[in-house]
Design a protein around this motif. Structure first.
Motif, mmCIF file in Angstrom:
data_model
loop_
_atom_site.group_PDB
_atom_site.id
_atom_site.type_symbol
_atom_site.label_atom_id
_atom_site.label_comp_id
_atom_site.label_asym_id
_atom_site.label_seq_id
_atom_site.Cartn_x
_atom_site.Cartn_y
_atom_site.Cartn_z
ATOM 1 N N ALA A 18 0.623 -1.313 0.008
ATOM 2 C CA ALA A 18 -0.053 -0.058 -0.147
ATOM 3 C C ALA A 18 0.792 1.248 -0.111
ATOM 4 C CB ALA A 18 -0.943 0.028 1.054
ATOM 5 N N ALA A 19 2.169 1.209 0.699
ATOM 6 C CA ALA A 19 2.693 2.288 0.496
ATOM 7 C C ALA A 19 3.644 2.580 -0.883
ATOM 8 C CB ALA A 19 4.104 2.125 1.940
ATOM 9 N N LEU A 20 3.791 1.738 -1.722
ATOM 10 C CA LEU A 20 4.398 1.733 -2.914
ATOM 11 C C LEU A 20 3.702 2.776 -4.066
ATOM 12 C CD1 LEU A 20 5.203 -1.477 -3.947
ATOM 13 C CD2 LEU A 20 6.755 -0.012 -3.010
ATOM 14 N N PRO A 21 2.306 3.015 -3.892
ATOM 15 C CA PRO A 21 1.758 4.247 -4.826
ATOM 16 C C PRO A 21 2.110 5.516 -4.013
ATOM 17 C CG PRO A 21 0.243 2.345 -4.295
ATOM 18 C CD PRO A 21 1.299 2.086 -3.449
ATOM 19 N N CYS A 22 2.046 5.469 -2.803
ATOM 20 C CA CYS A 22 2.529 6.837 -1.913
ATOM 21 C C CYS A 22 3.751 7.324 -2.252
ATOM 22 C CB CYS A 22 2.265 6.731 -0.613
ATOM 23 S SG CYS A 22 0.545 6.272 -0.236
ATOM 24 N N LEU A 23 4.927 6.385 -2.341
ATOM 25 C CA LEU A 23 6.256 6.544 -2.577
ATOM 26 C C LEU A 23 6.546 7.110 -4.002
ATOM 27 C CD1 LEU A 23 7.985 3.617 -0.592
ATOM 28 C CD2 LEU A 23 7.886 6.078 -0.055
ATOM 29 N N ALA A 24 5.737 6.445 -4.916
ATOM 30 C CA ALA A 24 5.818 6.693 -6.328
ATOM 31 C C ALA A 24 5.099 8.245 -6.459
ATOM 32 C CB ALA A 24 5.179 5.661 -7.329
ATOM 33 N N VAL A 25 4.100 8.417 -5.894
ATOM 34 C CA VAL A 25 3.450 9.790 -5.994
ATOM 35 C C VAL A 25 4.369 10.880 -5.547
ATOM 36 C CG1 VAL A 25 1.548 11.450 -5.454
ATOM 37 C CG2 VAL A 25 1.034 9.119 -6.124
ATOM 38 N N GLY A 26 5.171 10.520 -4.285
ATOM 39 C CA GLY A 26 5.851 11.534 -3.576
ATOM 40 C C GLY A 26 7.307 11.735 -4.342
ATOM 41 N N ALA A 27 7.971 10.641 -5.107
ATOM 42 C CA ALA A 27 8.966 10.830 -5.981
ATOM 43 C C ALA A 27 8.643 11.557 -7.172
ATOM 44 C CB ALA A 27 9.306 9.415 -6.205
ATOM 45 N N TYR A 28 7.408 11.323 -7.693
ATOM 46 C CA TYR A 28 7.097 12.207 -8.828
ATOM 47 C C TYR A 28 6.846 13.710 -8.483
ATOM 48 C CZ TYR A 28 3.628 14.258 -12.262
ATOM 49 O OH TYR A 28 3.059 15.057 -13.199
ATOM 50 N N ALA A 29 6.087 13.823 -7.678
ATOM 51 C CA ALA A 29 6.137 15.296 -6.984
ATOM 52 C C ALA A 29 7.257 16.022 -6.575
ATOM 53 C CB ALA A 29 5.175 15.421 -5.660
ATOM 54 N N ALA B 106 10.856 15.048 -7.452
ATOM 55 C CA ALA B 106 11.754 14.987 -8.340
ATOM 56 C C ALA B 106 11.485 15.201 -9.990
ATOM 57 C CB ALA B 106 12.617 13.463 -8.133
ATOM 58 N N VAL B 107 10.275 14.606 -10.389
ATOM 59 C CA VAL B 107 10.062 14.807 -11.587
ATOM 60 C C VAL B 107 9.186 15.783 -12.330
ATOM 61 C CG1 VAL B 107 8.776 13.347 -13.388
ATOM 62 C CG2 VAL B 107 10.277 12.205 -11.669
ATOM 63 N N ARG B 108 7.941 16.114 -11.585
ATOM 64 C CA ARG B 108 7.180 17.164 -11.972
ATOM 65 C C ARG B 108 7.716 18.399 -11.915
ATOM 66 N NH1 ARG B 108 3.562 20.882 -10.227
ATOM 67 N NH2 ARG B 108 1.324 21.226 -11.707
ATOM 68 N N PRO B 109 8.541 18.918 -11.004
ATOM 69 C CA PRO B 109 9.034 20.347 -10.899
ATOM 70 C C PRO B 109 10.108 20.408 -12.240
ATOM 71 C CG PRO B 109 9.325 19.392 -8.532
ATOM 72 C CD PRO B 109 8.672 18.160 -9.674
ATOM 73 N N ARG B 110 10.595 19.404 -12.422
ATOM 74 C CA ARG B 110 11.479 19.407 -13.774
ATOM 75 C C ARG B 110 10.609 19.711 -15.224
ATOM 76 N NH1 ARG B 110 16.320 15.152 -14.195
ATOM 77 N NH2 ARG B 110 16.785 16.752 -15.786
ATOM 78 N N ASP C 150 -3.705 19.004 -13.637
ATOM 79 C CA ASP C 150 -2.557 19.695 -13.790
ATOM 80 C C ASP C 150 -1.266 19.138 -12.811
ATOM 81 O OD1 ASP C 150 -3.760 21.567 -15.017
ATOM 82 O OD2 ASP C 150 -3.664 23.018 -13.166
ATOM 83 N N PHE C 151 -1.696 18.191 -11.755
ATOM 84 C CA PHE C 151 -0.751 17.489 -11.187
ATOM 85 C C PHE C 151 -0.123 16.150 -11.904
ATOM 86 C CE2 PHE C 151 0.968 14.433 -7.872
ATOM 87 C CZ PHE C 151 1.901 15.394 -7.271
ATOM 88 N N PHE C 152 -0.883 15.434 -12.161
ATOM 89 C CA PHE C 152 -0.916 14.028 -12.940
ATOM 90 C C PHE C 152 -0.692 13.974 -14.367
ATOM 91 C CE2 PHE C 152 -2.967 12.869 -8.534
ATOM 92 C CZ PHE C 152 -1.718 11.922 -8.198
ATOM 93 N N PHE C 153 -1.557 14.536 -14.956
ATOM 94 C CA PHE C 153 -1.536 14.275 -16.559
ATOM 95 C C PHE C 153 -0.888 15.269 -17.488
ATOM 96 C CE2 PHE C 153 -5.409 12.175 -14.541
ATOM 97 C CZ PHE C 153 -5.101 10.796 -14.878
ATOM 98 N N TYR C 154 -1.086 16.450 -17.155
ATOM 99 C CA TYR C 154 -0.775 17.672 -18.122
ATOM 100 C C TYR C 154 0.965 17.684 -18.103
ATOM 101 C CZ TYR C 154 0.487 22.433 -19.464
ATOM 102 O OH TYR C 154 0.938 23.544 -20.177
ATOM 103 N N PRO C 155 1.594 17.761 -16.980
ATOM 104 C CA PRO C 155 3.000 17.801 -17.241
ATOM 105 C C PRO C 155 3.718 16.758 -18.088
ATOM 106 C CG PRO C 155 2.259 18.269 -14.798
ATOM 107 C CD PRO C 155 0.982 17.903 -15.441
ATOM 108 N N PRO C 156 3.452 15.536 -17.710
ATOM 109 C CA PRO C 156 4.184 14.443 -18.638
ATOM 110 C C PRO C 156 3.746 14.613 -19.911
ATOM 111 C CG PRO C 156 2.756 13.567 -17.010
ATOM 112 C CD PRO C 156 2.836 14.764 -16.659
#
Length: 221
Positions: free
Chosen positions: A9-20, A22-26, A194-200
């Motif tokens: 259950a923690a894996l999706p939270c970790l993935a979202v956190g990593a995206y928020a 390390a990934v999305r800001p770039r 804006d958070f999940f779909f638009y940036p990538p």
């Protein structure tokens, strides 16, 4: 060996956190400087109560007068969009030369966008300073049907400005800064998109467009 359900259950939270973190800001400021992200961008009045969209930029080794013609002739039924043609141009290759018959562009013109079912939507030329700025407005409902900005809007709609700003640099170079504004409603839908779909999605299409416009404009030298 079974993995504890709590860890799964923690894996999706970790993935979202990593995206928020390390990934999305770039993705939302790819190639742009701090100044380009922070400074005002044209067209805020075109999308009332809109939020500033991603700001991306590229330096082109050609003057603005050689970059602008590639922007002026964009459109599915014109020169294409210079991005991933299979996704936004029906598989038809975008133009690799300037077409004089597509250079005239005016406020209110509609630059057709392709969709799998056919060219049913379009970007409206909502701001135009030839050689400097092109602002394309998209306003549609959940089904992709075009809406009139002067008329009543439904409860769910997508409203955005896709802007192209050309800034002249020393040495006959151009800084192409792409940004805009978004006002999706309801607001919770805008937050999700804006958070999940638009940036990538925007990053994948915009960087491809940058690469092609840069290549084509520089080939003219």
């Amino acid at each position: 060996m079974r993995v504890p359900s709590r860890k799964l259950a923690a894996l999706p939270c970790l993935a979202v956190g990593a995206y928020a973190i390390a990934v999305r800001p770039r993705l939302v400021r790819w190639g742009a400087t701090d100044e380009e992200v922070a400074q005002p961008y044209p067209g805020a009045d075109i999308v009332p109560n809109g939020n500033r969209a991603a700001t991306m930029a590229v330096t082109i080794e050609a003057p603005p007068r050689q970059v602008w013609p590639w922007l002026a002739q964009m459109g599915y039924d014109r020169a294409g969009w210079y991005s991933w043609d299979r996704l936004d141009n029906g598989g038809r290759p975008s133009a690799d030369r300037i077409h004089p018959q597509w250079q005239e562009i005016n406020l209110g013109d509609r630059l057709t966008a392709w969709s799998p079912g056919g060219p049913v939507s379009a970007w409206e030329v909502a701001a135009l300073e030839p050689g400097r700025f092109l602002g394309l407005r998209g306003l549609s409902d959940l089904r992709g049907r075009q809406l009139d900005p002067a008329g009543p809007l439904p409860r769910v709609y997508f409203h955005g400005l896709w802007g192209f700003l050309l800034k002249e640099l020393p040495g006959d170079r151009t800084r192409l800064v792409v940004s805009g504004y978004q006002a999706t409603r309801p607001r919770w839908l805008q937050a999700v998109v804006d958070f999940f779909f638009y940036p990538p999605v925007h990053w994948a299409m915009q960087t491809r467009q940058f690469a092609n416009i840069k290549r084509l404009a520089e080939l003219q030298l």
